[in-house]
Design an enzyme around this catalytic site. Structure first.
Site, PDB file in Angstrom:
ATOM      1  CE  LYS A 407      47.035  11.080  42.592  1.00  0.00           C
ATOM      2  NZ  LYS A 407      48.292  11.773  42.220  1.00  0.00           N
ATOM      3  CB  VAL A 446      57.269  14.606  44.457  1.00  0.00           C
ATOM      4  CG1 VAL A 446      56.721  15.984  44.200  1.00  0.00           C
ATOM      5  CG2 VAL A 446      56.628  14.003  45.690  1.00  0.00           C
ATOM      6  CG  LEU A 447      60.712  11.649  40.295  1.00  0.00           C
ATOM      7  CD1 LEU A 447      61.888  12.193  39.510  1.00  0.00           C
ATOM      8  CD2 LEU A 447      60.247  10.329  39.718  1.00  0.00           C
TER       9      LEU A 447
END
Length: 630
Positions: A407, A446-447
């Site tokens: 980002k 991230v999961l």
């Protein structure tokens, strides 16, 4: 008991020599007793028995358990038989005048010996399995295995012993396997025929045995299974299956992470160990999603001490307890502290003088930081980085690694812009004093992290829906937390100072597809759990980028890491930035955005506040309550 078992096996092998030796002569002479060769039979047994004793120990025949006799055991038997055959060949060639041996015996004897020794072990295993599992076979829940390859074959054999499952059929897209059988179970067609196969066998469960299949195949198999009303399970990776660590308990329901197709990361452990072993390490944000996983990964490399810096007391307690449970011998120092607190940070660096700093502390939630929290985002993300980085330089630390975000590339929100300012801070400090090597690592979502959409979707599904997605076209990059942490370690070992590392995030994933897959995996349809679109939130954009338009990347020795040449900040000096982010006076959202635009020219805010003096929601609530009381 063990000695008795070994004695019985030993006697069986010696008996096999006798039976094979005598049997070879009987076969040779059509089962008429060969009176002429009686002395040969008697005298020949002596060297063969001695050879069998020596060869059996050499081949390791008595290390295997007959109950689990398999290819390695047969390989040992073959080695012992070949040794006996070699001795027999030497006897037949060198002692013909004293010990006449027909040439056919040289061939018949090893064949019979192999059949008796190998067949005895396999027969014993079959007998034991029949005795142990005869009441369980065919009694479990019918299940279809997707994948008739190596993983599928190993899984079917494993499930044969399970009282819970009964494999009734397999499906595989490889047409050459259709109609063939695997351990007695027929391959009945391709993945697209799964619904018919489930109905034919009245099965409600499916196991994916395709650990190396690409994501589209896994998604198609899962979709076909869930649309047919089946529960979907999966197995560990192929490396675990091949190593023999697979067990029935390893079978688990398919998770959304399995369908994203992230390959296992391989890092150069030797290089990382050279960097970290025996070093004093400090991790800020040590209790967060990335910070805690970094700590867990660091523990593998025998550091001298790991200093855990965290502002959240409970998060700090959890990571401290993890070390006590899994790495009790690793010296850890849990320290509560705010990275913006220069006095506290200077105290920590003075006491522990860390060699390497992993700076993971940050505010990461885009919409929260966009409204009424913009200045706090600047202070935590930019000022916090400045404080910790300057402490690292003052203590002559070897390396400082900043955990950044995708980002920060062409940011459209305050959070991304503040992380870009943090990157500029690191770049500027390194130019001033290159003694401490500064490195930046960027990656996307991230999961399973605290800010991930997956936990949010899971809770919405548990409540019965709806699942809320901001926009039908919004996409994001995803990787697992362990994968991200390992690549951060690899980048830190690889960097020479001043680099911005970009992680290979794979292919972007549409969030609406993610939501649909999670709904199906939970056993629901979109009619039961609808998806609603709520519109983009403040500061949010449809897609994320890992590289800015004017940035170029260079390859590194690791395929999932690239080095980026970043653009320089606008017409401002580092002194300007330092003075601004260090100012203790509060600044409103609009002022923060205006100033961020000066530091980060590529920053294009997508959301503006409606005014400079908007009362916060709490003020509106108090006003409303006071009016009611009046």
């Amino acid at each position: 008991m063990m000695h008795m078992r070994l004695l019985l096996v030993f006697l069986f092998d010696l008996g096999s020599v006798v039976v094979a030796w005598v049997g070879a002569f009987l076969f040779r002479f059509n089962f008429d007793w060969p009176f002429y060769y009686e002395s040969t039979i008697a005298l020949g047994l002596i060297p063969l028995v001695i050879t069998q004793i020596i060869a059996s120990r050499w081949a390791g025949l008595y290390r295997g358990m007959w109950t689990f006799a398999s290819i390695p055991d047969l390989r040992r038997v073959l080695k012992a038989v070949l040794a006996s055959a070699l001795v027999l060949l030497m006897l037949a060639a060198l002692a013909r005048s004293y010990l006449p041996i027909p040439r056919s015996i040289v061939i018949l004897y090893p064949i019979l010996l192999l059949l008796i020794m190998g067949g005895g072990r396999i027969s014993w295993r079959m007998l034991k399995e029949h005795y142990l599992y005869r009441n369980e076979k065919g009694q479990g829940k019918p299940i279809i295995v997707i994948g008739a390859g190596t993983a599928g074959a190993m899984l079917v054999r494993e499930l044969e012993r399970s009282p819970e499952w009964n494999v009734v059929a397999l499906v595989d897209d490889d047409r050459s396997k259709w109609g063939l059988e695997l351990s007695g179970r027929r391959v009945e067609g391709g993945i697209d025929s799964l619904a018919d196969v489930l109905a034919r066998w009245q099965a409600q469960h499916v196991i994916l045995a395709m650990p190396s299949a690409p994501p589209p195949v896994l998604q198609r198999a899962t979709t076909n299974a869930t649309q047919a009303g089946a529960n979907v399970f999966t197995v560990p990776g192929l490396s675990e299956l091949m190593s023999g660590r697979v067990s029935i308990n390893s079978i688990r329901p398919v998770r959304i992470q399995d369908l994203l197709g992230r390959e296992t990361v391989k890092i150069e452990d030797d290089h990382v160990a050279t960097l970290l072993a025996g070093k004093r390490l400090l991790v800020t944000g040590a209790g967060g999603s990335i910070g805690s996983e970094l700590c867990r990964q660091l523990a593998r490399f025998n550091p001298a001490v790991v200093v855990l810096v965290e502002s959240n007391e409970y998060a700090l307690y959890r990571i401290e307890q993890w070390f006590k449970t899994y790495y009790p011998n690793t010296h850890t120092v849990p320290l509560a502290g705010d990275v913006k607190d220069r006095t506290r940070m200077e105290n920590i660096f003075h006491n522990w003088n860390p060699h390497i700093i992993y700076h993971a502390a940050a505010y990461k939630h885009v919409p929260l930081m966009e409204v009424d929290n913009a200045w706090e985002a600047v202070r935590n993300n930019a000022l916090g980085t400045l404080v910790v980085a300057q402490c690292a330089q003052a203590s002559n630390a070897e390396r400082f690694i900043l955990i950044s975000t995708d980002k920060a590339v062409n940011p459209t929100n305050v959070m991304g812009a503040t992380k870009r300012v943090a990157e500029i801070v690191c770049e500027s400090l390194y130019k001033q004093n290159p003694k401490t090597l500064f490195q930046v690592v960027r990656f996307g979502n991230v999961l399973g992290s605290t800010g991930s959409v997956i936990p949010k979707f899971q809770k919405q599904i548990e409540r019965g829906g709806p699942v809320t997605v901001t926009h039908p076209d919004i996409t994001r990059y995803f990787m697992s937390i362990p994968e991200a942490a390992q690549l951060v370690l690899q980048a830190s070992a690889m960097g020479k100072g001043g680099e911005v590392f970009v992680l290979d995030m794979g292919e972007p994933v549409k969030i609406v597809d993610l939501a649909r897959n999670m709904i199906r995996l939970s056993g629901f349809t979109e009619e039961e759990i609808p998806i609603t679109f709520t519109g983009l939130r403040p500061g949010e954009k449809l897609y994320e980028e890992l590289l800015a338009d004017t940035e170029a990347t260079l390859e590194t020795p690791h395929e999932k890491l690239r080095i980026m040449q970043s653009r320089q900040p606008g017409h401002v000096t580092f002194q300007n930035i330092q003075e601004w982010i260090s100012d203790s006076a509060y600044k409103n959202d609009q002022e923060v955005r205006t100033q961020l635009k000066a530091w980060v020219p590529e920053y294009q805010p997508t959301w503006q506040s409606t005014g400079h003096n908007v009362e916060p929601p709490c003020t509106e609530l108090l006003t409303s309550m006071n009016q009611k009381e009046m």
